[in-house]
Design a protein around this motif. Structure first.
Motif, short mmCIF file in Angstrom:
data_model
loop_
_atom_site.label_atom_id
_atom_site.label_comp_id
_atom_site.label_asym_id
_atom_site.label_seq_id
_atom_site.Cartn_x
_atom_site.Cartn_y
_atom_site.Cartn_z
N THR A 180 5.76 8.28 6.95
CA THR A 180 4.45 7.70 7.27
C THR A 180 3.68 8.70 8.11
O THR A 180 4.22 9.24 9.09
CB THR A 180 4.59 6.38 8.03
OG1 THR A 180 5.32 5.45 7.23
CG2 THR A 180 3.23 5.80 8.36
N HIS A 191 -2.09 3.48 1.41
CA HIS A 191 -3.09 3.76 2.43
C HIS A 191 -3.44 2.48 3.18
O HIS A 191 -3.84 1.47 2.56
CB HIS A 191 -4.34 4.35 1.78
CG HIS A 191 -4.11 5.69 1.14
ND1 HIS A 191 -4.54 6.87 1.71
CD2 HIS A 191 -3.49 6.02 -0.02
CE1 HIS A 191 -4.19 7.88 0.93
NE2 HIS A 191 -3.57 7.40 -0.13
N ASN A 192 -3.30 2.52 4.49
CA ASN A 192 -3.60 1.34 5.30
C ASN A 192 -5.08 0.98 5.21
O ASN A 192 -5.95 1.87 5.19
CB ASN A 192 -3.23 1.60 6.76
CG ASN A 192 -1.72 1.62 6.97
OD1 ASN A 192 -0.97 1.13 6.13
ND2 ASN A 192 -1.28 2.21 8.07
N ARG A 240 -0.55 9.53 9.45
CA ARG A 240 -2.00 9.27 9.49
C ARG A 240 -2.39 8.01 8.70
O ARG A 240 -3.32 8.01 7.91
CB ARG A 240 -2.75 10.48 8.95
CG ARG A 240 -2.57 11.73 9.79
CD ARG A 240 -3.35 12.90 9.22
NE ARG A 240 -3.15 14.11 10.03
CZ ARG A 240 -3.70 15.29 9.74
NH1 ARG A 240 -4.48 15.41 8.68
NH2 ARG A 240 -3.45 16.34 10.50
N GLY A 241 -1.65 6.96 8.93
CA GLY A 241 -1.99 5.70 8.29
C GLY A 241 -1.63 5.60 6.83
O GLY A 241 -2.10 4.69 6.13
N PRO A 265 -2.13 -2.64 1.95
CA PRO A 265 -2.27 -1.19 1.74
C PRO A 265 -2.66 -0.88 0.29
O PRO A 265 -2.22 -1.54 -0.65
CB PRO A 265 -0.87 -0.66 2.05
CG PRO A 265 -0.27 -1.68 2.97
CD PRO A 265 -0.82 -3.00 2.50
N ARG A 289 -7.73 -1.99 6.99
CA ARG A 289 -7.83 -3.05 8.01
C ARG A 289 -8.08 -4.41 7.36
O ARG A 289 -9.05 -4.60 6.62
CB ARG A 289 -8.96 -2.72 8.99
CG ARG A 289 -9.11 -3.72 10.14
CD ARG A 289 -10.12 -3.25 11.14
NE ARG A 289 -9.72 -1.97 11.76
CZ ARG A 289 -10.46 -1.32 12.65
NH1 ARG A 289 -11.64 -1.80 13.02
NH2 ARG A 289 -10.03 -0.17 13.15
#
Length: 221
Positions: free
Chosen positions: A56, A85-86, A58-59, A92, A88
């Motif tokens: 993992t 990719h995370n 950078r998000g 993901p 909000r």
């Protein structure tokens, strides 16, 4: 209609079909395979990627050697890498990444294979996968690929053609061209230009001729 596990065919066969229908038939109907420097480099590259640990950064969570399946299209395989990719407040976003040894090609075989991976992830995860990426070892460059309507339609159509080809049990005839020079199956394919459509038939004919010649030498007139 969904296929059961026994009817699923390899994702890699889509790439073979998009590149050359005859190559696809030789590999997946006649079990013909020959390794050259290009395929050996590609195999080693995939082994390195698949065997590396996940991570993992950078998000982005990076998963390697991810099993894939698409029941409606009847496909099964494995992704070299899937990046998650995370986002909000949202699940993901998956992004498949396929590693290739050479450089970007003028045909769409690599893009079709990658898009099929994206379609598998969509069915498995219930999420839209808008794009993926191809990483070419020769240029060390990453090429982003959008899974637009045209590429999705092309991929689904080829999946149907693939199942029809495998069900027919007939290897397509050769279509010689510039791309044959980089194909490791050229020795299996091009001898059939004299007439036979099947590499297996050609090999059987050669073996019979060799056996007949040996018998004649042992039993001269």
């Amino acid at each position: 209609m969904e296929a059961d596990d026994s009817a699923l065919v390899p994702l890699s066969a889509l790439q073979h079909l998009a590149f050359c229908a005859r190559q696809c038939g030789l590999i997946h109907l006649e079990d013909a395979w020959a390794e050259n420097a290009l395929t050996a480099e590609g195999r080693v590259l995939h082994e390195r990627v698949d065997n590396a640990p996940g991570e993992t950064r950078r998000g982005v969570r990076i998963a390697r050697g991810v099993p894939l399946r698409h029941r409606r299209l009847g496909l099964v395989g494995r992704a070299d890498v899937v990046e998650f990719h995370n986002r909000r407040g949202l699940p993901p976003l998956p992004c498949p990444v396929e590693y290739k040894r050479g450089k970007a090609k003028p045909h769409d075989a690599d893009r079709v294979q990658l898009c099929a991976q994206g379609l598998c992830l969509e069915e498995m995860l219930g999420l839209e996968v808008p794009s993926g990426a191809l990483f070419y070892g020769e240029t060390r460059r990453r090429q982003e690929v959008a899974f637009d309507a045209a590429l999705r339609a092309r991929t689904e159509a080829l999946a149907g053609e693939l199942h029809a080809l495998l069900a027919s049990r007939v290897t397509p005839p050769p279509e010689p061209g510039p791309k044959c020079r980089s194909c490791s199956l050229e020795p299996f394919c091009l001898p059939t230009l004299s007439g036979s459509r099947s590499a297996a038939v050609w090999l059987d004919r050669m073996l019979r001729a060799d056996a007949a010649e040996g018998a004649a030498k042992e039993d001269p007139p």
